[in-house]
Write a protein that holds these residues in place. Structure first.
Motif, PDB file in Angstrom:
ATOM      1  N   ARG A   1       8.779  59.601 -20.728  1.00 59.73           N
ATOM      2  CA  ARG A   1       9.010  59.840 -19.300  1.00 59.73           C
ATOM      3  C   ARG A   1       9.714  61.175 -19.149  1.00 59.73           C
ATOM      4  NH1 ARG A   1       8.596  60.380 -14.203  1.00 59.73           N
ATOM      5  NH2 ARG A   1       9.671  59.041 -12.714  1.00 59.73           N
ATOM      6  N   ALA A   2       9.116  62.087 -18.397  1.00 59.66           N
ATOM      7  CA  ALA A   2       9.733  63.390 -18.125  1.00 59.66           C
ATOM      8  C   ALA A   2       9.626  63.660 -16.639  1.00 59.66           C
ATOM      9  CB  ALA A   2       9.048  64.494 -18.926  1.00 59.66           C
ATOM     10  N   THR A   3      10.777  63.824 -15.983  1.00 60.83           N
ATOM     11  CA  THR A   3      10.748  64.001 -14.535  1.00 60.83           C
ATOM     12  C   THR A   3      11.684  65.102 -14.084  1.00 60.83           C
ATOM     13  OG1 THR A   3      11.084  62.934 -12.391  1.00 60.83           O
ATOM     14  CG2 THR A   3      12.494  62.194 -14.179  1.00 60.83           C
ATOM     15  N   MET A   4      11.241  65.852 -13.077  1.00 60.02           N
ATOM     16  CA  MET A   4      12.080  66.853 -12.420  1.00 60.02           C
ATOM     17  C   MET A   4      12.529  66.382 -11.042  1.00 60.02           C
ATOM     18  SD  MET A   4      10.227  70.453 -13.311  1.00 60.02           S
ATOM     19  CE  MET A   4       9.986  71.041 -14.987  1.00 60.02           C
ATOM     20  N   THR A   5      12.301  65.112 -10.736  1.00 57.41           N
ATOM     21  CA  THR A   5      12.643  64.596  -9.408  1.00 57.41           C
ATOM     22  C   THR A   5      13.561  63.383  -9.512  1.00 57.41           C
ATOM     23  OG1 THR A   5      10.600  63.285  -9.382  1.00 57.41           O
ATOM     24  CG2 THR A   5      10.528  65.474  -8.363  1.00 57.41           C
TER      25      THR A   5
ATOM     26  N   LYS B   1       3.845  50.372 -18.561  1.00 52.84           N
ATOM     27  CA  LYS B   1       2.940  50.819 -17.496  1.00 52.84           C
ATOM     28  C   LYS B   1       2.145  52.072 -17.887  1.00 52.84           C
ATOM     29  CE  LYS B   1       5.941  48.970 -13.873  1.00 52.84           C
ATOM     30  NZ  LYS B   1       6.775  49.303 -12.676  1.00 52.84           N
ATOM     31  N   TYR B   2       2.789  53.014 -18.619  1.00 53.84           N
ATOM     32  CA  TYR B   2       2.144  54.302 -18.913  1.00 53.84           C
ATOM     33  C   TYR B   2       2.432  54.742 -20.350  1.00 53.84           C
ATOM     34  CZ  TYR B   2       2.074  54.681 -13.797  1.00 53.84           C
ATOM     35  OH  TYR B   2       1.898  54.443 -12.453  1.00 53.84           O
ATOM     36  N   GLY B   3       1.462  55.445 -20.923  1.00 53.29           N
ATOM     37  CA  GLY B   3       1.740  56.136 -22.166  1.00 53.29           C
ATOM     38  C   GLY B   3       2.677  57.306 -21.899  1.00 53.29           C
ATOM     39  N   ILE B   4       2.281  58.177 -20.969  1.00 51.64           N
ATOM     40  CA  ILE B   4       3.119  59.301 -20.525  1.00 51.64           C
ATOM     41  C   ILE B   4       3.241  59.240 -19.012  1.00 51.64           C
ATOM     42  CG2 ILE B   4       3.376  61.809 -20.425  1.00 51.64           C
ATOM     43  CD1 ILE B   4       1.565  62.045 -22.834  1.00 51.64           C
ATOM     44  N   LEU B   5       4.453  59.373 -18.525  1.00 47.66           N
ATOM     45  CA  LEU B   5       4.721  59.470 -17.096  1.00 47.66           C
ATOM     46  C   LEU B   5       5.518  60.747 -16.893  1.00 47.66           C
ATOM     47  CD1 LEU B   5       4.636  58.240 -14.255  1.00 47.66           C
ATOM     48  CD2 LEU B   5       6.629  56.844 -14.868  1.00 47.66           C
ATOM     49  N   ALA B   6       4.889  61.760 -16.301  1.00 47.41           N
ATOM     50  CA  ALA B   6       5.535  63.078 -16.213  1.00 47.41           C
ATOM     51  C   ALA B   6       5.252  63.713 -14.864  1.00 47.41           C
ATOM     52  CB  ALA B   6       5.040  63.986 -17.331  1.00 47.41           C
ATOM     53  N   ASP B   7       6.296  64.297 -14.255  1.00 41.84           N
ATOM     54  CA  ASP B   7       6.117  65.001 -12.995  1.00 41.84           C
ATOM     55  C   ASP B   7       7.011  66.230 -12.961  1.00 41.84           C
ATOM     56  OD1 ASP B   7       8.026  62.666 -12.762  1.00 41.84           O
ATOM     57  OD2 ASP B   7       8.617  63.765 -10.975  1.00 41.84           O
ATOM     58  N   GLY B   8       6.377  67.402 -12.801  1.00 40.37           N
ATOM     59  CA  GLY B   8       7.098  68.651 -12.686  1.00 40.37           C
ATOM     60  C   GLY B   8       7.007  69.207 -11.281  1.00 40.37           C
ATOM     61  N   TYR B   9       7.372  70.469 -11.129  1.00 38.16           N
ATOM     62  CA  TYR B   9       7.212  71.180  -9.854  1.00 38.16           C
ATOM     63  C   TYR B   9       5.997  72.104  -9.958  1.00 38.16           C
ATOM     64  CZ  TYR B   9      11.890  69.752  -8.351  1.00 38.16           C
ATOM     65  OH  TYR B   9      12.985  69.025  -7.971  1.00 38.16           O
TER      66      TYR B   9
ATOM     67  N   LYS C   1      -6.332  70.441 -20.825  1.00 41.66           N
ATOM     68  CA  LYS C   1      -6.022  71.868 -20.766  1.00 41.66           C
ATOM     69  C   LYS C   1      -6.076  72.308 -19.307  1.00 41.66           C
ATOM     70  CE  LYS C   1      -5.913  72.358 -25.293  1.00 41.66           C
ATOM     71  NZ  LYS C   1      -4.673  72.694 -26.027  1.00 41.66           N
ATOM     72  N   ASN C   2      -4.991  72.863 -18.814  1.00 37.72           N
ATOM     73  CA  ASN C   2      -4.987  73.368 -17.446  1.00 37.72           C
ATOM     74  C   ASN C   2      -3.889  74.383 -17.251  1.00 37.72           C
ATOM     75  OD1 ASN C   2      -2.917  71.557 -17.705  1.00 37.72           O
ATOM     76  ND2 ASN C   2      -3.393  70.411 -15.827  1.00 37.72           N
TER      77      ASN C   2
ATOM     78  N   LYS D   1       1.752  64.903 -13.009  1.00 40.49           N
ATOM     79  CA  LYS D   1       1.786  65.733 -11.806  1.00 40.49           C
ATOM     80  C   LYS D   1       2.472  67.044 -12.148  1.00 40.49           C
ATOM     81  CE  LYS D   1       3.415  65.807  -7.012  1.00 40.49           C
ATOM     82  NZ  LYS D   1       4.162  65.064  -5.964  1.00 40.49           N
ATOM     83  N   ASN D   2       1.763  68.133 -11.967  1.00 43.02           N
ATOM     84  CA  ASN D   2       2.288  69.455 -12.307  1.00 43.02           C
ATOM     85  C   ASN D   2       2.721  69.513 -13.778  1.00 43.02           C
ATOM     86  OD1 ASN D   2       1.977  70.470  -9.613  1.00 43.02           O
ATOM     87  ND2 ASN D   2       3.858  69.385  -9.038  1.00 43.02           N
ATOM     88  N   VAL D   3       1.755  69.234 -14.630  1.00 41.85           N
ATOM     89  CA  VAL D   3       1.960  69.257 -16.081  1.00 41.85           C
ATOM     90  C   VAL D   3       0.854  70.107 -16.689  1.00 41.85           C
ATOM     91  CG1 VAL D   3       2.121  67.897 -18.201  1.00 41.85           C
ATOM     92  CG2 VAL D   3       2.998  66.958 -16.041  1.00 41.85           C
ATOM     93  N   LYS D   4       1.210  71.020 -17.593  1.00 42.91           N
ATOM     94  CA  LYS D   4       0.224  71.904 -18.216  1.00 42.91           C
ATOM     95  C   LYS D   4       0.205  71.723 -19.724  1.00 42.91           C
ATOM     96  CE  LYS D   4      -0.090  75.759 -14.928  1.00 42.91           C
ATOM     97  NZ  LYS D   4       0.012  77.238 -14.781  1.00 42.91           N
ATOM     98  N   ASN D   5      -0.993  71.696 -20.265  1.00 43.72           N
ATOM     99  CA  ASN D   5      -1.216  71.718 -21.704  1.00 43.72           C
ATOM    100  C   ASN D   5      -0.693  70.444 -22.373  1.00 43.72           C
ATOM    101  OD1 ASN D   5      -2.154  72.735 -24.124  1.00 43.72           O
ATOM    102  ND2 ASN D   5      -0.288  73.926 -24.532  1.00 43.72           N
ATOM    103  N   VAL D   6      -1.463  69.381 -22.208  1.00 39.74           N
ATOM    104  CA  VAL D   6      -1.161  68.105 -22.863  1.00 39.74           C
ATOM    105  C   VAL D   6      -2.165  67.913 -23.991  1.00 39.74           C
ATOM    106  CG1 VAL D   6      -0.876  65.625 -22.568  1.00 39.74           C
ATOM    107  CG2 VAL D   6      -0.288  67.182 -20.691  1.00 39.74           C
TER     108      VAL D   6
END
Length: 479
Positions: A390-394, A424-432, A478-479, A457-462
């Motif tokens: 879990r990685a969150t900026m909010t 619930k999730y393998g990865i749960l991540a939300d950035g700006y 890739k995004n 959400k707003n995550v690059k290069n997974v």
């Protein structure tokens, strides 16, 4: 003799850190074949000096302590520690028995050693705890002394297989959290009253000097259990810790600390197992965490206070630990304004329906800061409730957590991870949008069962390398 050893330790540390600095120069991408973070970890481990003590021993009983669980032994502990320090250091022995005491303040070159059946019972009377320079939820202040406290000390330890009992379940401390499940009722004062937590945060935002942030009596902010403040070369070894008022093991602005073989079982409010804050070169190994909050939570100050201090927590190593209950296994944040980097987690097991996440990063735009270079490998996860990562900026647990300090999160690697039930999730991540989370790599990861692969959400290069979730191989994003 102690002085000579101290010089050798300092030279060893300097040489080791020079090697680490050379490795740190010219940062490269996480997936570069020329970078081996685990070799860097090995250098950090070798650079951390160990404690050394004189073979002199001072039993607290010889200074008037009585192990009947009723007699106050505050003065006896103080006398034994001061006598030991005055004579060049050694071991302050706590024999088998139950010893009631107020706060214990340690000195340099002193090893507080508990025999196997020794139990230290800490008073829950706030009046016994003097005001000291400490920290509360990432903000410095003058507040009740931690139950065990050392400030500006070198070569200090707490060892032995005895028990440290904060007794917080039987007194004021847990009630002050304001949680009904801990006995709070309407009309009882708590940390949530407007003149307490909110006033402290406002003082820090306005730049009020720490010496003028005087709390303590009438303010209801609970003390940490064990706090090493601006200390160097510290050992915690084998002790059991139960019923903590607040954060349990709290190194703050400390360097070169080994936390080895602890058993922590405390389910009170904000009962994080270990909270390195503004601290560097910390090894946490062979420990069991069964806690009311995060098992390990790496911190670096809250909001304006974190930016004022501006010391990142880095070179934090977690090895061979067991995480049972807790909000997270290994967590960074939320008090993280000065940043966190170089975290290494390996060979751990995490398993409980009451463990919410395995690895977690939590920050927001009031905190800011940069969290980067987080490496995790060889982890066995039985059950977690929400997600593996879990990685969150909010992060917004207290409300009103939005500001102008946009955080950064980048370079997270999970390798050789086996998960039976990922929640619930393998990865749960939300950035700006203006600061996306960057570079998450899962390599040789198997999650047998999870509701959804990921929510991003707003995550690059997974990058998913040889990773299988719910029996299917997962493709990189890739995004």
């Amino acid at each position: 003799m102690i002085a000579n050893k101290s010089i050798v330790l300092q030279l060893t540390t300097v040489l080791g850190l020079i090697s680490v600095l050379f490795l740190s120069c010219g940062k490269q991408p996480l997936n570069s074949s020329e970078v081996d973070p685990w070799k860097k970890m090995e250098l950090i481990v070798k650079s951390i000096p160990e404690t050394h003590f004189s073979n002199k021993s001072y039993s607290v009983n010889d200074f008037g302590a009585v192990g009947d669980g009723k007699t106050s032994n505050t003065l006896a502990f103080e006398k034994a520690i001061k006598e030991c320090a005055k004579n060049g250091g050694g071991r302050v022995l706590v024999p088998n028995g139950k010893y009631l005491t107020g706060p214990i303040h340690l000195e340099s070159n002193v090893n507080l050693h508990l025999e196997d059946q020794a139990e230290i019972l800490f008073s829950t009377d706030p009046k016994e705890y003097p005001l000291v320079h400490t920290s509360w939820e990432g903000t410095e202040l003058m507040n009740y002394s931690p139950l065990i406290y050392a400030k500006n000390k070198t070569n200090v330890a707490i060892t032995g297989k005895g028990t440290l009992n904060g007794q917080a379940n039987n007194g004021n401390w847990w009630v002050w959290s304001g949680g009904k499940e801990y006995g709070w009722k309407k009309g009882i004062p708590s940390q949530n009253d407007p003149q307490n937590r909110e006033v402290l945060i406002d003082m820090a935002e306005r730049g009020v000097p720490v010496s003028e942030r005087v709390f303590g009596e009438g303010r209801y902010l609970r003390p940490s259990f064990i706090e090493f403040f601006e200390c160097n070369t510290v050992l915690l070894k084998d002790i059991k810790i139960i019923n903590a008022p607040f954060w349990i093991v709290h190194p703050i602005k400390s360097n070169n600390m080994i936390i080895d073989g602890l058993t922590i079982n405390s389910h009170g409010p904000n009962n994080d197992g270990c909270d390195p804050e503004y601290s560097q070169n910390i090894i946490i190994r062979n420990c069991t965490f069964n806690t009311g909050d995060d098992c390990i939570a790496i911190k670096s100050g809250r909001d304006a206070d974190g930016r004022r201090v501006a010391i990142p927590s880095k070179n934090i190593i977690v090895q061979n630990c067991k995480m049972i209950d807790g909000h997270g296994g290994v967590v960074m944040g939320s008090e993280i304004s000065a940043g966190v980097n170089n975290v290494f987690v390996e060979n751990c097991s995490m398993d409980s329906p009451n463990l919410d996440r395995a690895i977690r990063i939590k920050t927001n735009s009031k905190r800011g800061g940069t969290t980067e270079d987080i490496y995790v490998r060889n982890i066995e996860v039985g059950t977690v409730r929400e997600c593996v990562l879990r990685a969150t900026m909010t992060y917004n647990v207290y409300g009103g957590q939005e500001g102008k300090f946009i955080p950064s999160i980048r370079n997270i690697s999970l390798e050789n991870i086996k998960v039976k039930n990922g929640g619930k999730y393998g990865i749960l991540a939300d950035g700006y949008k203006e600061s996306p989370i960057q570079n998450i790599t899962l390599k040789n990861v198997v999650i047998e069962k999870v509701d959804s692969l990921y929510s991003l959400k707003n995550v690059k290069n997974v990058n998913f390398l040889n990773t299988y979730i719910n029996g299917k191989k997962v493709e990189s994003i890739k995004n």
